[in-house]
Design a protein around this motif. Structure first.
Motif, short mmCIF file in Angstrom:
data_model
loop_
_atom_site.label_atom_id
_atom_site.label_comp_id
_atom_site.label_asym_id
_atom_site.label_seq_id
_atom_site.Cartn_x
_atom_site.Cartn_y
_atom_site.Cartn_z
N GLY A 132 23.90 54.09 30.96
CA GLY A 132 23.03 54.30 32.11
C GLY A 132 23.67 55.28 33.08
N ASP A 133 22.87 55.75 34.04
CA ASP A 133 23.37 56.76 34.98
C ASP A 133 24.46 56.21 35.90
OD1 ASP A 133 20.65 55.56 35.53
OD2 ASP A 133 21.27 56.02 37.56
N LEU A 134 24.31 54.97 36.39
CA LEU A 134 25.33 54.45 37.32
C LEU A 134 26.66 54.25 36.60
CD1 LEU A 134 23.52 51.86 39.64
CD2 LEU A 134 23.88 54.31 39.99
N ALA A 135 26.60 53.74 35.38
CA ALA A 135 27.84 53.56 34.62
C ALA A 135 28.48 54.92 34.35
CB ALA A 135 27.55 52.82 33.32
N GLY A 160 18.57 50.17 36.67
CA GLY A 160 17.27 49.76 36.13
C GLY A 160 17.20 48.26 35.86
N ILE A 161 18.31 47.67 35.53
CA ILE A 161 18.30 46.26 35.12
C ILE A 161 17.80 45.34 36.24
CG2 ILE A 161 20.69 45.69 35.80
CD1 ILE A 161 20.82 44.18 33.04
N PHE A 162 18.07 45.76 37.48
CA PHE A 162 17.73 44.85 38.59
C PHE A 162 16.23 44.67 38.76
CE2 PHE A 162 21.99 46.53 39.84
CZ PHE A 162 22.67 45.35 39.60
N SER A 198 24.42 46.69 30.93
CA SER A 198 23.12 46.88 31.55
C SER A 198 22.08 47.09 30.45
CB SER A 198 23.15 48.02 32.58
OG SER A 198 22.17 47.72 33.56
N GLY A 234 19.28 55.04 39.02
CA GLY A 234 19.80 53.83 39.66
C GLY A 234 20.00 52.71 38.66
N PRO A 284 21.28 49.62 28.23
CA PRO A 284 21.50 50.25 26.91
C PRO A 284 21.81 49.25 25.80
CG PRO A 284 22.47 51.60 28.60
CD PRO A 284 21.99 50.35 29.29
N GLY A 341 31.53 44.74 32.49
CA GLY A 341 31.54 45.69 33.62
C GLY A 341 30.83 46.97 33.26
N ILE A 342 30.40 47.69 34.29
CA ILE A 342 29.86 49.04 34.04
C ILE A 342 30.93 50.08 34.37
CG2 ILE A 342 27.41 48.47 34.31
CD1 ILE A 342 27.81 49.92 37.18
N ASP A 343 32.18 49.63 34.46
CA ASP A 343 33.29 50.55 34.74
C ASP A 343 33.98 50.94 33.42
OD1 ASP A 343 33.96 47.88 34.44
OD2 ASP A 343 35.63 47.92 35.85
N ASN A 376 17.81 56.73 34.91
CA ASN A 376 16.61 56.23 35.61
C ASN A 376 16.86 56.19 37.12
OD1 ASN A 376 18.28 54.03 35.87
ND2 ASN A 376 17.33 52.90 34.19
C1 LIG Z 1 32.18 47.23 37.59
C2 LIG Z 1 30.82 46.64 37.77
N1 LIG Z 1 30.19 46.79 38.97
C3 LIG Z 1 28.96 46.28 39.15
C4 LIG Z 1 28.33 45.61 38.14
C5 LIG Z 1 26.91 45.05 38.38
N2 LIG Z 1 25.93 45.83 37.62
C6 LIG Z 1 25.44 45.39 36.45
S1 LIG Z 1 24.31 46.42 35.80
C7 LIG Z 1 24.42 47.46 37.11
C8 LIG Z 1 23.56 48.69 37.16
C9 LIG Z 1 23.86 49.64 36.07
O1 LIG Z 1 23.09 50.78 36.21
P1 LIG Z 1 23.00 51.84 35.04
O2 LIG Z 1 24.32 52.06 34.44
O3 LIG Z 1 22.29 53.03 35.55
O4 LIG Z 1 22.14 51.08 33.92
P2 LIG Z 1 20.61 50.58 34.03
O5 LIG Z 1 20.65 49.25 34.73
O6 LIG Z 1 19.84 51.58 34.77
O7 LIG Z 1 20.21 50.41 32.60
C10 LIG Z 1 25.35 47.01 38.02
C11 LIG Z 1 25.69 47.71 39.27
C12 LIG Z 1 29.01 45.47 36.92
N3 LIG Z 1 28.49 44.85 35.87
N4 LIG Z 1 30.24 46.01 36.77
#
Ligand SMILES: Cc1ncc(C[n+]2csc(CCOP(=O)(O)OP(=O)(O)O)c2C)c(N)n1
Ligand SMILES: [Mg+2]
Length: 579
Positions: free
Chosen positions: A463-466, A495-497, A412, A493, A414, A439-441, A491
């Motif tokens: 990021g916060d979701l990761a 942010g990239i979207f 994402s 949620g 970072p 992945g963000i996992d 942020n």
């Molecule tokens: C396992 C997985 N699920 C969903 C996605 C789709 N995805 C890409 S970026 C993103 C959002 C990440 O949010 P955050 O970690 O807060 O970073 P930000 O975009 O805010 O910089 C998602 C859900 C992904 N890449 N990997």
């Protein structure tokens, strides 16, 4: 070695053989079926290990370790869905060409497909993501124990030689613990007397692969010499020695270098041929109107920048030479015209004497001036005010991170912010990220394994979701000798979207893509006994980060930002008009 029963014997042979092969890190998730392996592990005094309750995080931890230590870690789990939880890390490792040895315990054949508890079909579970896989039978005195040793040797070699994931599925029948049986293990062990004495692996593998001479060096260098106005592009390469060779070759060719953030050349290198801000610069029409290439020389893995791929597709140079030490395609644009399977070092050392020295190309002159201007523009962009924001945090970390430490960049924003805004005048650090499947996992887990493998503190930008995705991996930080500093860019949620065209879909954008949430990580830090702070400005961040670098305990530094603001900062006219 004293064997209590045949399960204990095979478990011991497997673990001891892996240890003799140089494997020194075992990542274990608890369970019953894997007990013969884990008992042997607990009895082997040479081995380092980590135990974690979540196989998903543990898998990423092992992969991060392997990436940093440049040798495979071993994963061990029990039967059932435990094994399936390794899958995301197996995919990431396989796509990044990282060696990994996965051992899953399984039920015996008479319990398969019977509805027996915790039994799934584990044979070939990871499918095409494994380099090699085997289904070992239940330990049995009728099977020569050398079979066990040569199977382990082959698995290890397949992982190391092919930079891939291997899967050993091990069936075990009761008794799973140290219960004596009537098996005649003394006679059985006689097959192994030379192995007992030797302290070496049973089968020693020798490969000539790495030192094989590059075929037709004259033909290859002639193609390079025919390119008039080329660019060198560098993804993930092996390390500092290869980085120096790339710089040397670029001097001879007079070509600019687009260095990916994970290449090892983006941070800490001031060489004038490096176009640190290429991703910014190729946004500018002023540059684009003058820029052309008739060839690309691409070293290492794929680039993070999508803009780079868009540009090279548009310019469509007739020659695109790619050099990487494996056979995977790595060519999303279908542009590669010459694919060389070789280490970068071997390639450069072979061709450099055959390259005609040139003066700096037109593109190098244009881009190196623009690169200097971009650096000044970015610096003054950040000195305009003290407010904290995501690009500014990336820049600060790049300026403050100590030499030789690790920098792990989450997917994402970072990784993109570090690529675009990092200062190149800081230190040389070990940069990594999960760009295999992006992945963000498992990001916290991967960074923790990376710290373990590096034996150095690691700063993770996430990021916060990761971070929320991988919260329970925070429990692995207790085991680190060098701390992890987690900089969470919260942020609220994804942010990239906001940067994507879907952001125009106002009806459902915030709920379905923005993924808003009200959480901070303060309570998680306290639960996992980590340092925590939430700096509010530039000075606060510097202080918090400097303090975290001094601490022996891992730290979470949470920076609260705002997605709308973040979008505006990235699109700020001040910077755009100065590039
Ligand atoms: C396992 C997985 N699920 C969903 C996605 C789709 N995805 C890409 S970026 C993103 C959002 C990440 O949010 P955050 O970690 O807060 O970073 P930000 O975009 O805010 O910089 C998602 C859900 C992904 N890449 N990997
Ligand atoms: Mg976010």
């Amino acid at each position: 070695m004293k064997f209590i029963n045949i399960n204990h014997c095979w478990g011991t042979l497997i673990i001891e053989e892996l240890s003799r092969l140089g494997v020194d890190y075992f990542c274990v998730a608890s369970g019953s079926r894997s007990s013969p392996l884990v008992i042997a592990l607990a009895q082997n005094k040479k081995i380092r290990s980590i135990v974690h309750f979540d196989e998903r995080g543990l898998g990423f931890h092992a992969m991060g370790y392997s990436a940093a230590a440049k040798k495979p870690a071993v994963l061990i789990c029990t039967s059932g869905t435990a094994a399936a939880n390794f899958f995301p890390a197996v995919i990431e490792a396989s796509k990044k060409k990282i060696p990994l040895i996965v051992i899953t315990a399984d039920r015996p054949p008479e319990l398969r497909q019977t509805g027996a508890v915790q039994t799934i079909d584990q044979v070939g579970l990871f499918g095409k993501y494994t380099q090699w896989a085997t289904d070992m039978p239940c330990p049995d005195t009728k099977i020569n124990p050398k079979y066990v040793l040569t199977t382990i040797d082959q698995a290890w070699y397949q992982a190391v030689r092919n930079h891939g994931v291997v899967h050993i599925n091990c069936m075990f029948r009761q008794p799973l613990t140290l219960v004596t049986t009537t098996d005649d293990l003394k006679s059985y062990a006689k097959h192994l007397s030379p192995w007992f004495k030797s302290q070496k692996p049973y089968t020693e593998y020798v490969t000539g692969f790495e030192s094989v001479a590059l075929p037709a060096p004259k033909k290859i260098s002639a193609r390079l010499n025919a390119v008039k106005n080329g660019v060198i592009v560098v993804g993930k390469i092996a390390g500092a020695d290869e980085a120096q060779l790339v710089l040397h070759l670029s001097e001879k060719l007079g070509w600019p270098i687009f260095a990916d953030v994970a290449s090892g050349l983006r941070l800490g290198h001031k060489h004038p041929n490096l176009i640190h801000y290429f991703d910014h610069l190729i946004l500018s029409d002023k540059i684009l109107n003058k820029l052309s290439f008739d060839g690309v020389l691409h070293f290492g893995g794929r680039m993070t920048s999508q803009r780079y791929y868009d540009l090279v597709q548009k310019l469509s140079p007739p020659e695109y030479i790619m050099v990487i030490n494996h056979a995977l395609r790595n060519d999303p644009n279908h542009q590669v015209s010459l694919r060389v399977e070789s280490t970068v070092a071997n390639f450069i050392q072979t061709v450099i004497g055959l390259i005609k020295p040139r003066k700096s190309s037109g593109a190098l002159k244009l881009l190196s001036k623009a690169n200097k201007d971009a650096d000044k523009a970015i610096e003054s962009f950040f000195t305009r005010d003290e407010r904290i924001n995501e690009p500014r945090v990336a820049r600060l970390v790049s300026q403050l991170i100590p030499q030789g430490q690790g920098l792990f960049l989450s997917n994402s924003m970072p990784i993109r912010d570090m690529a675009n805004y990092a200062d190149f005048k800081g230190n040389v650090v070990n940069v990594n990220g999960n760009r295999g499947a992006s992945g963000i996992d498992g990001i916290i887990a991967s960074a923790s394994g990376y710290a373990r493998g590096l034996g150095q503190p690691v700063t993770l930008m996430i990021g916060d979701l990761a971070a929320l995705h991988d919260l329970n991996s925070l429990s692995m930080l207790r085991d680190l000798s060098a701390p992890l500093i987690i900089v969470v860019l919260n942020n609220g949620g994804g942010g990239i979207f906001s940067f994507l065209p879907i952001a125009e879909f106002k009806e459902g954008f915030e709920k379905f893509w923005g993924t808003p949430h009200p959480y901070t990580l303060a309570a998680a830090a306290s639960m996992f006994e980590l340092n925590y702070c939430q700096p509010m400005d530039d000075g606060g961040f510097k202080k918090a980060y400097t303090q975290a670098l001094k601490s022996q305990t891992s730290t979470i530094i949470e920076v609260i930002t705002n997605r709308e603001e973040n979008l505006k900062i990235h699109h700020d006219k001040f910077l755009r008009t100065r590039l």
